[in-house]
Write a protein that holds these residues in place. Structure first.
Motif, PDB file in Angstrom:
ATOM      1  N   VAL A 231       0.751  -1.741  -0.176  1.00  0.00           N
ATOM      2  CA  VAL A 231      -0.426  -0.153  -0.023  1.00  0.00           C
ATOM      3  C   VAL A 231       1.320   1.347  -0.062  1.00  0.00           C
ATOM      4  CG1 VAL A 231      -2.116   1.037   0.731  1.00  0.00           C
ATOM      5  CG2 VAL A 231      -1.828  -1.455   1.580  1.00  0.00           C
ATOM      6  N   HIS A 233       0.536   5.557   0.101  1.00  0.00           N
ATOM      7  CA  HIS A 233       0.200   6.730   0.664  1.00  0.00           C
ATOM      8  C   HIS A 233       0.646   7.646   0.656  1.00  0.00           C
ATOM      9  CE1 HIS A 233      -3.393   8.477   1.696  1.00  0.00           C
ATOM     10  NE2 HIS A 233      -3.218   8.764   2.947  1.00  0.00           N
ATOM     11  N   TYR A 250      -5.780  -0.855   3.119  1.00  0.00           N
ATOM     12  CA  TYR A 250      -5.569  -0.344   2.310  1.00  0.00           C
ATOM     13  C   TYR A 250      -7.186   0.636   2.385  1.00  0.00           C
ATOM     14  CZ  TYR A 250      -6.239   1.990  -2.043  1.00  0.00           C
ATOM     15  OH  TYR A 250      -7.093   2.636  -2.946  1.00  0.00           O
TER      16      TYR A 250
END
Length: 264
Positions: A231, A233, A250
């Protein structure tokens, strides 16, 4: 518990990778701003351009044979990371290493020449994408047959509908496996029938390929294809683990946070 793939050699490795972009490149001056700078002698002052940090201190190891998903909202740095891995971008800081030259597919229209026919584009791109393959003619004919374009194969690409363009490009890029395959949002634009057909083909190519980095907003597809998912970000790796756990993280920590912001 160590998976079998973790015993294999490292295919992709990132060490403290950061990527900065100069935002001034994307901010053209207006006439008013130029006049203001001139009057205030702004052109004599050296200004430090604002920077955007697209990737932040990434450390990552992917072993040969791993099928790894990469998920994140738009602007999280996924495509930038893929371009660093292929050498299109040089990291501002840190090192990115790959064991073999990866075949990266960022866009279904990459390197297409609109004025050439579908057949001519395939003939050109097969030699570009698969430089060490033999029997080029067989590969070309197989791609054209799979695309089901028929007589339109000899029509200029610029005359194609969006659906026809997608069919040809997806047929091309899914035609052969590779040692390292990077797939970045490649299923967009296909109609229902062809999407199912090309999905089955890609699943076969992914299975036959060595190391795969699969970037997609389709979480069910990521979970189907990949045992491990990362993930990303705001340019950082916020989770790296089993796909089911990564997708849960997520949804609960990234997507839900965005929904709360919208509600506010």
């Amino acid at each position: 518990m160590t998976s079998s793939s973790e015993c294999n050699p490292i295919a992709i490795e990132l060490k403290d990778v950061e990527m900065l972009f100069d935002l001034d490149v994307y901010r053209p001056s207006t006439l008013k701003q130029s006049l203001h700078n001139f009057i205030n002698l702004g052109f004599w002052r050296k200004k430090t351009p604002p920077l955007f940090q697209a990737l932040k201190n990434l450390n990552l190891k992917i072993h040969e044979g791993e099928k790894v998903g990469l998920i994140g909202i738009n602007g999280s740095g996924k495509t930038t990371l893929c371009r660093v891995l292929t050498g299109l971008y040089s990291p501002t800081r840190g090192k990115a290493k790959v064991s073999h030259l990866p075949r990266a597919l960022f866009s279904i229209g990459t390197a297409i020449q609109p004025e050439l026919s579908g057949r001519e584009n395939v003939e050109y791109l097969v030699r570009l994408l698969f430089p060490f393959r033999k029997r080029y003619r067989d590969i070309i004919e197989e791609i054209l047959e799979f695309s089901e374009l028929g007589e339109f194969a000899d029509v200029p690409f610029e005359k194609y509908s969006n659906g026809m363009r997608t069919r040809l490009c997806l047929s091309l890029i899914s035609s052969r496996p590779d040692k390292i395959l990077i797939l970045d949002e490649i299923f967009n634009g296909a109609d229902g029938y062809f999407a199912r057909k090309i999905s089955e083909r890609f699943l076969q190519i992914i299975e036959k390929s060595g190391t795969v980095l699969f970037v997609s907003h389709s979480l069910p597809l990521v979970e189907l294809i990949c045992e491990r998912t990362i993930v990303l970000h705001k340019g950082e790796i916020v989770y790296d683990g089993k796909s089911a756990d990564a997708i849960k993280y997520y949804r609960e920590n990234v997507l839900k946070g965005l929904e709360n912001q919208v509600e506010v």
